[in-house]
Write a protein that holds these residues in place. Structure first.
Motif, PDB file in Angstrom:
ATOM      1  N   ASN A  27       0.807  -1.225   0.000  1.00  0.00           N
ATOM      2  CA  ASN A  27       0.000   0.000   0.000  1.00  0.00           C
ATOM      3  C   ASN A  27       0.840   1.275   0.000  1.00  0.00           C
ATOM      4  OD1 ASN A  27      -2.453  -1.502   0.103  1.00  0.00           O
ATOM      5  ND2 ASN A  27      -2.083  -1.811   2.282  1.00  0.00           N
ATOM      6  N   PHE A  28       2.119   1.167  -0.298  1.00  0.00           N
ATOM      7  CA  PHE A  28       2.984   2.346  -0.337  1.00  0.00           C
ATOM      8  C   PHE A  28       2.411   3.412  -1.265  1.00  0.00           C
ATOM      9  CE2 PHE A  28       6.595   4.697  -2.207  1.00  0.00           C
ATOM     10  CZ  PHE A  28       7.178   5.205  -1.062  1.00  0.00           C
ATOM     11  N   PHE A  29       2.007   2.995  -2.451  1.00  0.00           N
ATOM     12  CA  PHE A  29       1.486   3.958  -3.422  1.00  0.00           C
ATOM     13  C   PHE A  29       0.038   4.331  -3.136  1.00  0.00           C
ATOM     14  CE2 PHE A  29       5.038   1.932  -5.716  1.00  0.00           C
ATOM     15  CZ  PHE A  29       5.810   3.067  -5.865  1.00  0.00           C
ATOM     16  N   ASP A  30      -0.731   3.405  -2.568  1.00  0.00           N
ATOM     17  CA  ASP A  30      -2.125   3.712  -2.229  1.00  0.00           C
ATOM     18  C   ASP A  30      -2.236   4.766  -1.134  1.00  0.00           C
ATOM     19  OD1 ASP A  30      -3.033   1.895  -4.081  1.00  0.00           O
ATOM     20  OD2 ASP A  30      -3.301   0.278  -2.639  1.00  0.00           O
ATOM     21  N   GLU A  31      -1.235   4.860  -0.281  1.00  0.00           N
ATOM     22  CA  GLU A  31      -1.275   5.796   0.839  1.00  0.00           C
ATOM     23  C   GLU A  31      -0.558   7.114   0.528  1.00  0.00           C
ATOM     24  OE1 GLU A  31       0.400   3.358   3.896  1.00  0.00           O
ATOM     25  OE2 GLU A  31      -1.420   2.166   4.091  1.00  0.00           O
ATOM     26  N   ALA A  32      -0.390   7.398  -0.741  1.00  0.00           N
ATOM     27  CA  ALA A  32       0.310   8.615  -1.154  1.00  0.00           C
ATOM     28  C   ALA A  32      -0.532   9.857  -0.886  1.00  0.00           C
ATOM     29  CB  ALA A  32       0.639   8.540  -2.642  1.00  0.00           C
ATOM     30  N   PRO A  33       0.124  10.970  -0.529  1.00  0.00           N
ATOM     31  CA  PRO A  33      -0.618  12.229  -0.415  1.00  0.00           C
ATOM     32  C   PRO A  33      -1.139  12.660  -1.784  1.00  0.00           C
ATOM     33  CG  PRO A  33       1.673  12.473   0.340  1.00  0.00           C
ATOM     34  CD  PRO A  33       1.531  11.107  -0.231  1.00  0.00           C
ATOM     35  N   ALA A  34      -2.201  13.425  -1.788  1.00  0.00           N
ATOM     36  CA  ALA A  34      -2.784  13.882  -3.044  1.00  0.00           C
ATOM     37  C   ALA A  34      -1.890  14.943  -3.684  1.00  0.00           C
ATOM     38  CB  ALA A  34      -4.182  14.436  -2.808  1.00  0.00           C
ATOM     39  N   LYS A  45      -0.845  24.614  -4.996  1.00  0.00           N
ATOM     40  CA  LYS A  45       0.484  25.101  -4.648  1.00  0.00           C
ATOM     41  C   LYS A  45       1.515  24.168  -5.271  1.00  0.00           C
ATOM     42  CE  LYS A  45       3.428  26.162  -0.711  1.00  0.00           C
ATOM     43  NZ  LYS A  45       3.596  26.065   0.737  1.00  0.00           N
ATOM     44  N   LEU A  46       2.528  24.733  -5.907  1.00  0.00           N
ATOM     45  CA  LEU A  46       3.591  23.938  -6.511  1.00  0.00           C
ATOM     46  C   LEU A  46       4.661  23.660  -5.460  1.00  0.00           C
ATOM     47  CD1 LEU A  46       4.629  22.682  -9.174  1.00  0.00           C
ATOM     48  CD2 LEU A  46       5.890  24.805  -9.548  1.00  0.00           C
ATOM     49  N   GLU A  47       4.914  22.381  -5.220  1.00  0.00           N
ATOM     50  CA  GLU A  47       5.929  21.930  -4.262  1.00  0.00           C
ATOM     51  C   GLU A  47       7.071  21.296  -5.049  1.00  0.00           C
ATOM     52  OE1 GLU A  47       5.922  22.127  -0.927  1.00  0.00           O
ATOM     53  OE2 GLU A  47       3.907  22.918  -0.622  1.00  0.00           O
ATOM     54  N   PRO A  48       8.271  21.237  -4.471  1.00  0.00           N
ATOM     55  CA  PRO A  48       9.392  20.578  -5.164  1.00  0.00           C
ATOM     56  C   PRO A  48       9.150  19.074  -5.312  1.00  0.00           C
ATOM     57  CG  PRO A  48      10.167  21.864  -3.273  1.00  0.00           C
ATOM     58  CD  PRO A  48       8.671  21.840  -3.201  1.00  0.00           C
ATOM     59  N   HIS A  49       9.753  18.491  -6.343  1.00  0.00           N
ATOM     60  CA  HIS A  49       9.713  17.035  -6.490  1.00  0.00           C
ATOM     61  C   HIS A  49      10.276  16.403  -5.230  1.00  0.00           C
ATOM     62  CE1 HIS A  49       9.876  17.488 -11.085  1.00  0.00           C
ATOM     63  NE2 HIS A  49       8.672  17.096 -10.752  1.00  0.00           N
ATOM     64  N   ALA A  50       9.704  15.280  -4.815  1.00  0.00           N
ATOM     65  CA  ALA A  50      10.198  14.564  -3.639  1.00  0.00           C
ATOM     66  C   ALA A  50       9.620  13.156  -3.632  1.00  0.00           C
ATOM     67  CB  ALA A  50       9.804  15.291  -2.357  1.00  0.00           C
ATOM     68  N   PRO A  51      10.352  12.208  -3.077  1.00  0.00           N
ATOM     69  CA  PRO A  51       9.839  10.841  -2.984  1.00  0.00           C
ATOM     70  C   PRO A  51       8.522  10.748  -2.215  1.00  0.00           C
ATOM     71  CG  PRO A  51      12.179  10.892  -2.422  1.00  0.00           C
ATOM     72  CD  PRO A  51      11.721  12.318  -2.557  1.00  0.00           C
ATOM     73  N   ARG A  52       8.291  11.679  -1.289  1.00  0.00           N
ATOM     74  CA  ARG A  52       7.104  11.593  -0.427  1.00  0.00           C
ATOM     75  C   ARG A  52       5.788  11.665  -1.203  1.00  0.00           C
ATOM     76  NH1 ARG A  52       8.753  16.926   0.522  1.00  0.00           N
ATOM     77  NH2 ARG A  52       7.159  18.488   0.080  1.00  0.00           N
ATOM     78  N   TRP A  53       5.821  12.195  -2.427  1.00  0.00           N
ATOM     79  CA  TRP A  53       4.579  12.264  -3.210  1.00  0.00           C
ATOM     80  C   TRP A  53       4.182  10.884  -3.713  1.00  0.00           C
ATOM     81  CZ3 TRP A  53       2.781  16.271  -1.375  1.00  0.00           C
ATOM     82  CH2 TRP A  53       3.508  17.428  -1.236  1.00  0.00           C
ATOM     83  N   ARG A  54       5.129   9.962  -3.741  1.00  0.00           N
ATOM     84  CA  ARG A  54       4.875   8.551  -4.097  1.00  0.00           C
ATOM     85  C   ARG A  54       4.185   8.388  -5.448  1.00  0.00           C
ATOM     86  NH1 ARG A  54       3.152   5.714   1.623  1.00  0.00           N
ATOM     87  NH2 ARG A  54       4.837   6.618   2.840  1.00  0.00           N
ATOM     88  N   SER A  55       4.476   9.266  -6.337  1.00  0.00           N
ATOM     89  CA  SER A  55       3.835   9.219  -7.655  1.00  0.00           C
ATOM     90  C   SER A  55       4.587   8.265  -8.583  1.00  0.00           C
ATOM     91  CB  SER A  55       3.816  10.619  -8.272  1.00  0.00           C
ATOM     92  OG  SER A  55       3.203  10.562  -9.545  1.00  0.00           O
ATOM     93  N   ARG A  56       3.836   7.470  -9.327  1.00  0.00           N
ATOM     94  CA  ARG A  56       4.421   6.599 -10.351  1.00  0.00           C
ATOM     95  C   ARG A  56       4.250   7.205 -11.737  1.00  0.00           C
ATOM     96  NH1 ARG A  56       1.445   1.708 -10.388  1.00  0.00           N
ATOM     97  NH2 ARG A  56      -0.200   2.881  -9.393  1.00  0.00           N
ATOM     98  N   GLY A  83     -11.613  18.326 -10.464  1.00  0.00           N
ATOM     99  CA  GLY A  83     -10.497  18.452  -9.530  1.00  0.00           C
ATOM    100  C   GLY A  83     -10.509  17.377  -8.469  1.00  0.00           C
ATOM    101  N   VAL A  84     -11.684  17.089  -7.928  1.00  0.00           N
ATOM    102  CA  VAL A  84     -11.806  16.033  -6.919  1.00  0.00           C
ATOM    103  C   VAL A  84     -11.496  14.681  -7.541  1.00  0.00           C
ATOM    104  CG1 VAL A  84     -13.449  14.800  -5.433  1.00  0.00           C
ATOM    105  CG2 VAL A  84     -13.409  17.291  -5.428  1.00  0.00           C
ATOM    106  N   ALA A  85     -11.969  14.460  -8.749  1.00  0.00           N
ATOM    107  CA  ALA A  85     -11.696  13.195  -9.424  1.00  0.00           C
ATOM    108  C   ALA A  85     -10.197  13.000  -9.661  1.00  0.00           C
ATOM    109  CB  ALA A  85     -12.440  13.117 -10.764  1.00  0.00           C
ATOM    110  N   LEU A  86      -9.492  14.073  -9.979  1.00  0.00           N
ATOM    111  CA  LEU A  86      -8.043  13.990 -10.219  1.00  0.00           C
ATOM    112  C   LEU A  86      -7.230  13.877  -8.936  1.00  0.00           C
ATOM    113  CD1 LEU A  86      -7.553  16.650 -13.029  1.00  0.00           C
ATOM    114  CD2 LEU A  86      -7.266  14.179 -13.241  1.00  0.00           C
ATOM    115  N   CYS A  87      -7.637  14.615  -7.925  1.00  0.00           N
ATOM    116  CA  CYS A  87      -6.804  14.743  -6.716  1.00  0.00           C
ATOM    117  C   CYS A  87      -7.345  14.027  -5.490  1.00  0.00           C
ATOM    118  CB  CYS A  87      -6.628  16.222  -6.374  1.00  0.00           C
ATOM    119  SG  CYS A  87      -5.845  17.151  -7.671  1.00  0.00           S
ATOM    120  N   GLY A  88      -8.559  13.584  -5.542  1.00  0.00           N
ATOM    121  CA  GLY A  88      -9.116  12.895  -4.376  1.00  0.00           C
ATOM    122  C   GLY A  88      -9.767  13.809  -3.394  1.00  0.00           C
TER     123      GLY A  88
END
Length: 157
Positions: free
Chosen positions: A75-82, A99-110, A152-157
């Motif tokens: 569930n590493f990717f399922d528990e990713a922040p939006a 808000k634009l944030e820097p790239h980081a592993p914490r976003w868990r995006s594939r 927006g909700v559909a894209l970001c949760g």
């Protein structure tokens, strides 16, 4: 050997590899996202850990299995922040706006969108389509706003 492999990946990517969804994933700093490491790439890197060692196929497969076992995080990717990862960072949407944030592993995006996010971007074609579909009166504008919120909700949760 498995721990040595994990440490080598950590040294290159600055983060621990993760096994989820059946694959070993590594963080790609150049893309700002996580990517699966193909089995042949794992095997190749295992074989380079000790160039003097004559690895057997079962031994290599054993190391690969142990690496995946040690890095499993279900569930590493399922528990990713939006967030929506773009070429220039991660767009985090909240009640206060985007808000634009820097790239980081914490976003868990594939995945990532291969374009830059621009807060000031205009979408005249989209705006015209909304007017055509929903009208330009007060009710049409309210429905357009609701539709955009729903997307927006559909894209970001």
């Amino acid at each position: 050997m498995a721990r040595q492999f994990i440490e080598r990946v950590r040294t290159v990517t600055w983060t621990d590899p993760v096994t989820d969804l059946g694959d070993l994933h590594v963080y790609r700093r150049d893309l700002g996202r996580w990517a699966p490491m193909p089995e042949h790439a794992i095997v190749k890197r295992v074989l380079t850990l000790d160039p003097d060692e004559a690895f057997t196929e079962p031994a290599v497969q054993g190391v690969v299995k142990l690496v995946k076992h040690l890095t499993t995080n279900l569930n590493f990717f399922d528990e990713a922040p939006a967030a929506i990862v773009c070429r220039n960072g991660a767009v985090v949407v909240s009640a206060e706006g985007a808000k634009l944030e820097p790239h980081a592993p914490r976003w868990r995006s594939r995945w990532h969108i291969p374009t830059d996010y621009r807060a000031d971007a205009k979408a005249p074609l989209w705006d015209r389509a909304l007017v055509e579909w929903l009208g330009d009166d007060e009710d049409g504008r309210a429905r357009a706003k609701a539709l955009q919120e729903w997307i927006g909700v559909a894209l970001c949760g």
